[in-house]
Design a protein around this motif. Structure first.
Motif: not given
Length: 589
Positions: A227-232
């Motif tokens: 999910a943090l990848l998607a936030l980036w």
């Protein structure tokens, strides 16, 4: 922004930047020596970072000292706390001093990362790190596939065997560490695509393999990290369409893979350890794997010692010896949450200050990284995302207690904290070299080698060669180890049956030091018996009551006399303590 930067990234090999391919190599080391499964990996990591410092030796510069001071101040606070514990007699020196040394090493790597980023070839240096990371990450993902799809292939020497059915553990033998490594590599893949050093099609395939490896680890922390990848991808509009698409699709890819592997497992196609882990509450389980329980206990302990905390490195001892009737039955040596760990060990004043400084520094790293354009901006935003990813995992695990994850985090953090302005082309000058930095790097190499040699004094206790000396002699020699005597102490406390009075000097030393490292059921039972033999019967009763709280089958024999009314009146473990004992009363203060 284009050719000069790309050429600089590749030409870094001619200037010693190739050394930065090395730091992640310890994550592929499968061989280990008991009793510590990761000691060789960590010493290898220290030695390779020392090699980078020695071979490159770039002079430390402090153009961004105004933005470095929160992180450096937090590190100095941790060093002081780590040193205060053994100085006060609370923690044995062999356990306390390495803690301070690790933090000091991390601070050195932070400064090196910042200096590299502000140098004339900062992008090329980070590119080497990312290439090395991605090579190790892709190899680890392949190992993950072997461990799950062909569990009979691993030999334990080149590919570690997974002790968790249907779950990949990589060569680090820890699924959450594998997940952290693979998500870091995913960030690296996207950065290399953006730096035009990796074809988009090849990068997409590689990212897919990395996400598969995360899913095969069965790590819910890892899946959350996607999910943090998607936030980036959502927040960084300077990325290419391909880069953003890959990042935004990462959570969906992980979800589809998890569901597909679970369905395959249901059909008998393979054993998938992740199956059902996200649905634990529906089956009456605990989705947090007892984390909610340990966090509750931590808050209880913090309320009892809010100002000074339990002391750096003393969480396990304090938690084990504190009356907590609803405690998790697993033995925890960390809180699995970095802020809670710092608060309960350092106390509210110092712990809050350190947490605030770390949070502030993370914010500065992100803000400064997002202010830079071009290839330098891509490199710094990738570094900042590495810090955020390990920060997220530190809310559920304790990855920063391991050198092979701590030191890269320090480098990335320092790199992201560099000054916002990239050096002008006209100002590019060869980076200065420092013999002091090279000397510190050499000290790391020698220190890592010395630690491995010292460690062999306790290895022979647990894995004796054919011509080994008697166990008593090996334990006595191991207890003289400068760094690892506590491992020999554990053997001295548990290897010779029930302790009897008078305790030998070896046993007395063992019960003074070993409980500070990790209290498990065997050591707790032996310690209770030793206390009773020395006439400290009520303390033995209190410790026995704590053993009962764990409800561990390993204590069944210890409590067997309590089932017989006649024996129960004589056995201390069957009797209630006459008063409550504070955990500090069990250790020398």
């Amino acid at each position: 922004m284009t050719a000069p930067r790309t050429e600089a990234a590749i030409s870094g090999c001619a200037n010693g930047r190739w050394l930065y391919l090395l730091p992640f190599a310890p994550c592929l080391l499968a061989q280990n020596l008991p009793p510590s499964p990761t000691l060789l990996n960590q010493c290898f990591a220290l030695g390779l970072w020392g090699t980078c410092l020695t071979g490159w030796g770039q002079r430390l510069v402090f153009a961004s000292r105004r933005h470095l001071w929160p992180l450096v101040t937090a590190g100095v606070g941790l060093v002081m706390a780590a040193l205060a514990a053994p100085v006060s007699g609370a923690l044995p020196w062999p356990i306390g001093i390495p803690n301070a040394a690790f933090v000091l090493t991390a601070l050195l790597i932070v400064l090196q990362g910042q200096s590299v980023s502000e140098g004339d070839q900062g992008v090329s240096a980070l590119t080497m790190v990312l290439i090395g990371l991605c090579m190790v990450g892709l190899t680890s993902a392949a190992i993950a596939c072997i461990q799950v799809f062909a569990p009979g292939w691993p030999d334990g020497d080149w590919i570690a065997r997974s002790g968790l059915a249907g779950r990949a553990v990589g060569n680090l033998r820890q699924p959450n560490h594998l997940a952290s490594l693979l998500l870091w590599a995913a960030i690296g893949i996207v950065a290399l695509i953006e730096l035009r050093l990796l074809p988009r099609a090849a990068g997409s395939i590689m990212l897919t393999l990395l996400i598969l490896g995360v899913v095969l680890s069965g790590s819910r922390t890892g899946v959350l990290g996607t999910a943090l990848l998607a936030l980036w991808g959502l927040s960084d509009r300077r990325l290419s369409r391909t880069g953003r698409a890959l990042l935004l699709l990462a959570p969906a890819m992980a979800a589809v893979m998890w569901a597909g592997l679970s369905a395959w497992a249901h059909m008998g196609g393979l054993a998938f350890g992740g199956e059902g882990r996200l649905a634990a509450p529906a089956g009456g389980g605990d989705i947090s794997s007892s984390r909610f329980g340990i966090w509750r206990d931590t808050l209880t302990m913090l309320s009892r010692e809010p100002w000074t905390g339990v002391g750096f490195g003393e969480f396990n001892l304090a938690w084990t010896l504190t009356a907590l009737p609803q405690r998790p039955i697993a033995f925890f040596d960390h809180t699995h949450n970095l802020p809670l760990q710092l608060l309960v060990e350092l106390g509210l004043p110092l712990g809050t200050a350190v947490c605030a400084l770390l949070l502030w520094s993370a914010w500065l790293a992100v803000r400064r990284a997002w202010q830079v354009d071009g290839d330098a901006g891509i490199a710094r935003r990738a570094a900042a995302m590495m810090v955020l990813m390990v920060g997220l995992h530190s809310l559920l695990e304790y990855p920063l207690w391991y050198a092979y994850l701590l030191l890269p985090t320090a480098f990335f953090w320092g790199f992201a904290l560099a000054k916002s302005e990239a050096p002008a082309a006209s100002a590019l000058q060869p980076a200065g070299r420092s013999w002091a930095v090279r000397g510190l790097g050499l000290a790391l190499i020698l220190g890592a080698a010395a630690a491995v040699l010292d460690y062999h004094q306790v290895v022979v206790i647990y894995e004796p060669p054919e011509d080994a000396a008697p166990l008593e002699d090996r334990i006595a020699r191991g207890q003289r180890s400068l760094l690892f005597g506590h491992h020999a102490d554990y053997a001295a406390a548990t290897a010779f049956g029930e302790p009897k009075a008078p305790l030998s000097p070896s046993q007395k030393l063992a019960f003074e030091r070993a409980p500070h490292h990790l209290l498990d059921i065997r050591l707790m039972i032996a310690w209770a018996q030793a206390l009773a033999a020395e006439g400290k019967v009520d303390q033995a009763r209190w410790l026995s009551a704590r053993i009962r709280e764990f409800r561990n089958p390993g204590s069944d024999e210890f409590f067997a006399p309590c089932g017989d009314a006649t024996q129960a009146t004589q056995a201390f473990q069957c009797q209630k303590p006459e008063r409550a004992w504070h955990w500090r009363e069990f250790v020398n203060r």
